[in-house]
Design a protein around this motif. Structure first.
Motif, PDB file in Angstrom:
ATOM      1  N   SER A  92       0.812  -1.221   0.000  1.00 13.92           N
ATOM      2  CA  SER A  92       0.000   0.000   0.000  1.00 13.92           C
ATOM      3  C   SER A  92       0.845   1.271   0.000  1.00 13.92           C
ATOM      4  N   LYS A  93       2.071   1.197   0.515  1.00 14.17           N
ATOM      5  CA  LYS A  93       2.941   2.381   0.540  1.00 14.17           C
ATOM      6  C   LYS A  93       4.110   2.256  -0.442  1.00 14.17           C
ATOM      7  N   SER A  94       4.059   1.284  -1.329  1.00 16.41           N
ATOM      8  CA  SER A  94       5.173   1.018  -2.240  1.00 16.41           C
ATOM      9  C   SER A  94       5.385   2.146  -3.243  1.00 16.41           C
ATOM     10  N   ILE A  95       4.311   2.652  -3.839  1.00 15.18           N
ATOM     11  CA  ILE A  95       4.456   3.715  -4.836  1.00 15.18           C
ATOM     12  C   ILE A  95       4.914   5.004  -4.176  1.00 15.18           C
ATOM     13  N   TYR A  96       4.356   5.304  -3.024  1.00 11.62           N
ATOM     14  CA  TYR A  96       4.736   6.526  -2.308  1.00 11.62           C
ATOM     15  C   TYR A  96       6.222   6.521  -1.962  1.00 11.62           C
ATOM     16  N   GLN A  97       6.759   5.357  -1.627  1.00  7.56           N
ATOM     17  CA  GLN A  97       8.153   5.270  -1.213  1.00  7.56           C
ATOM     18  C   GLN A  97       9.119   5.258  -2.382  1.00  7.56           C
ATOM     19  N   GLY A 164      -2.900  -4.601  -3.743  1.00  2.00           N
ATOM     20  CA  GLY A 164      -1.704  -3.771  -3.806  1.00  2.00           C
ATOM     21  C   GLY A 164      -1.850  -2.631  -4.793  1.00  2.00           C
ATOM     22  N   ILE A 165      -2.399  -2.920  -5.975  1.00  2.00           N
ATOM     23  CA  ILE A 165      -2.609  -1.884  -6.986  1.00  2.00           C
ATOM     24  C   ILE A 165      -3.590  -0.836  -6.490  1.00  2.00           C
ATOM     25  N   LEU A 166      -4.689  -1.294  -5.876  1.00  2.00           N
ATOM     26  CA  LEU A 166      -5.711  -0.358  -5.380  1.00  2.00           C
ATOM     27  C   LEU A 166      -5.200   0.459  -4.200  1.00  2.00           C
ATOM     28  N   SER A 171      -3.419   5.282  -1.273  1.00  2.00           N
ATOM     29  CA  SER A 171      -2.503   5.801  -0.250  1.00  2.00           C
ATOM     30  C   SER A 171      -1.764   7.042  -0.740  1.00  2.00           C
ATOM     31  N   LEU A 172      -1.534   7.117  -2.044  1.00  2.00           N
ATOM     32  CA  LEU A 172      -0.859   8.280  -2.617  1.00  2.00           C
ATOM     33  C   LEU A 172      -1.821   9.464  -2.737  1.00  2.00           C
ATOM     34  N   LEU A 173      -3.086   9.165  -3.019  1.00  2.00           N
ATOM     35  CA  LEU A 173      -4.086  10.225  -3.162  1.00  2.00           C
ATOM     36  C   LEU A 173      -4.574  10.736  -1.819  1.00  2.00           C
ATOM     37  N   VAL A 174      -4.713   9.816  -0.853  1.00  2.00           N
ATOM     38  CA  VAL A 174      -5.200  10.167   0.487  1.00  2.00           C
ATOM     39  C   VAL A 174      -4.171   9.681   1.505  1.00  2.00           C
ATOM     40  N   PHE A 261      -4.297   8.117 -12.647  1.00  2.76           N
ATOM     41  CA  PHE A 261      -3.468   9.072 -11.911  1.00  2.76           C
ATOM     42  C   PHE A 261      -1.972   8.815 -12.071  1.00  2.76           C
ATOM     43  N   ARG A 262      -1.607   7.843 -12.851  1.00  2.00           N
ATOM     44  CA  ARG A 262      -0.203   7.447 -12.962  1.00  2.00           C
ATOM     45  C   ARG A 262       0.713   8.592 -13.384  1.00  2.00           C
ATOM     46  N   SER A 263       0.280   9.376 -14.309  1.00  6.46           N
ATOM     47  CA  SER A 263       1.118  10.481 -14.802  1.00  6.46           C
ATOM     48  C   SER A 263       1.304  11.567 -13.761  1.00  6.46           C
ATOM     49  N   ARG A 264       0.503  11.546 -12.698  1.00  8.92           N
ATOM     50  CA  ARG A 264       0.569  12.597 -11.668  1.00  8.92           C
ATOM     51  C   ARG A 264       1.178  12.082 -10.358  1.00  8.92           C
ATOM     52  N   PHE A 265       1.640  10.839 -10.347  1.00  6.51           N
ATOM     53  CA  PHE A 265       2.162  10.269  -9.106  1.00  6.51           C
ATOM     54  C   PHE A 265       3.280  11.107  -8.521  1.00  6.51           C
ATOM     55  N   VAL A 266       4.236  11.517  -9.354  1.00  3.08           N
ATOM     56  CA  VAL A 266       5.380  12.282  -8.849  1.00  3.08           C
ATOM     57  C   VAL A 266       4.923  13.616  -8.271  1.00  3.08           C
ATOM     58  N   ASP A 267       3.946  14.252  -8.919  1.00  5.66           N
ATOM     59  CA  ASP A 267       3.450  15.541  -8.436  1.00  5.66           C
ATOM     60  C   ASP A 267       2.676  15.417  -7.142  1.00  5.66           C
ATOM     61  N   LEU A 268       2.091  14.234  -6.906  1.00  5.09           N
ATOM     62  CA  LEU A 268       1.260  14.044  -5.715  1.00  5.09           C
ATOM     63  C   LEU A 268       2.071  13.816  -4.450  1.00  5.09           C
ATOM     64  N   ILE A 269       3.349  13.517  -4.602  1.00  6.74           N
ATOM     65  CA  ILE A 269       4.188  13.263  -3.426  1.00  6.74           C
ATOM     66  C   ILE A 269       4.586  14.585  -2.757  1.00  6.74           C
TER      67      ILE A 269
END
Length: 269
Positions: A92-97, A164-166, A171-174, A261-269
């Motif tokens: 759940s925190k893999s993309i954020y990290q 995991g995908i969900l 977790s990145l959005l909220v 939201f994939r293209s915005r992941f970096v901006d969301l961090i």
């Protein structure tokens, strides 16, 4: 459905690097500890000892369940739970990290939750061997139904990938979602049949049916039926259908959110 197919293509095309990164993360996680990777196995063993003392000796008084001693019954069920719990939270925190890392290289972000799942497999296999050993010491011997664990292992991995995908996207959005998920997993630990068998006459039938809808219970109970029971998964058609419908639903929603939201992941961090 197109998004799901794209997701699976990315997973299969990245199998090699997924396993390489997962091995690296296993070594990096405990490199500053004196016992190193030994903590991957010591922690669940300590937890098992505590739960056995409290629920097996203190509360259950060592009474067997379904003709099997409480210790092997608990260990066989708690092994997949430990893996699912940790893999769910880590994924759940893999993309954020790690999103900043993959943003600089040609690597699908959708593989990050899978890396976390794979990195937890080493301790799962060790716990499985330990569970079988405990079972053999308590009269649980090999039989044909043992092969059924392959199906439940596959079902478990599918569930974890979908979640995991969900969860990694939400977790990145909220940001508070991961904390909420930790609380939910603590609650699910007690309603997934890990420590006690709620399918008894002491529980109302409607309540039991509700608890059986829990996908984590489906996997935990499935491992028990494989190693210490005599039932087969096709003998529970409604539960099996419900489980796979849940996995497909979560996979569809998770894939849609991920690619939206994939293209915005970096901006969301």
């Amino acid at each position: 459905m197109k998004e799901v197919m794209t997701l699976f293509k990315e997973q299969f095309s990245s199998v090699g690097i997924i396993f390489r990164i997962s091995r690296y993360e296993d070594q990096a996680s405990y490199q500053s500890h004196y016992l190193g990777l030994a903590w991957e196995y010591l922690y669940p063993l300590i937890q098992i000892a505590i739960y056995w003392l409290v629920f097996g000796v203190g509360l259950k008084h060592g009474q067997p369940l379904n003709g099997v001693g409480y210790l092997p019954w608990m260990v066989i069920g708690i092994t997949p739970w430990f893996f699912m719990n940790r893999a769910t939270l880590d994924a759940s925190k893999s993309i954020y990290q790690r999103v900043n890392m993959v943003a600089k290289m040609k690597f699908p972000v959708s593989a990050l939750p899978t890396i976390k799942i794979v990195s937890n497999l080493s301790s799962f296999w060790t716990m499985m061997v330990f569970s079988i050993f405990i079972g053999l010491l308590n009269g649980v011997y090999p039989k044909v139904s043992w092969f059924q664990w392959i199906y439940y292992f596959f079902a478990m991995i599918c569930l974890l990938v979908a979640l995991g995908i969900l969860n990694s996207c939400i977790s990145l959005l909220v940001r508070d979602y991961h904390i909420l998920l930790q609380s939910v997993m603590r609650m699910l630990f007690y309603v997934s049949g890990v420590l006690f068998n709620f399918v008894t006459t002491s529980f109302p039938a409607p309540f039991v049916h509700l608890l059986e809808l829990n996908p984590y219970y489906y996997v935990v109970n499935g491992f028990r039926e494989s190693f210490i029971g005599s039932g087969w998964f096709w003998q529970h058609p409604l539960l099996t259908l419900e489980f796979w419908l849940f996995v497909i639903f979560v996979l569809l929603i998770g894939s849609h959110l991920h690619y939206k939201f994939r293209s915005r992941f970096v901006d969301l961090i």
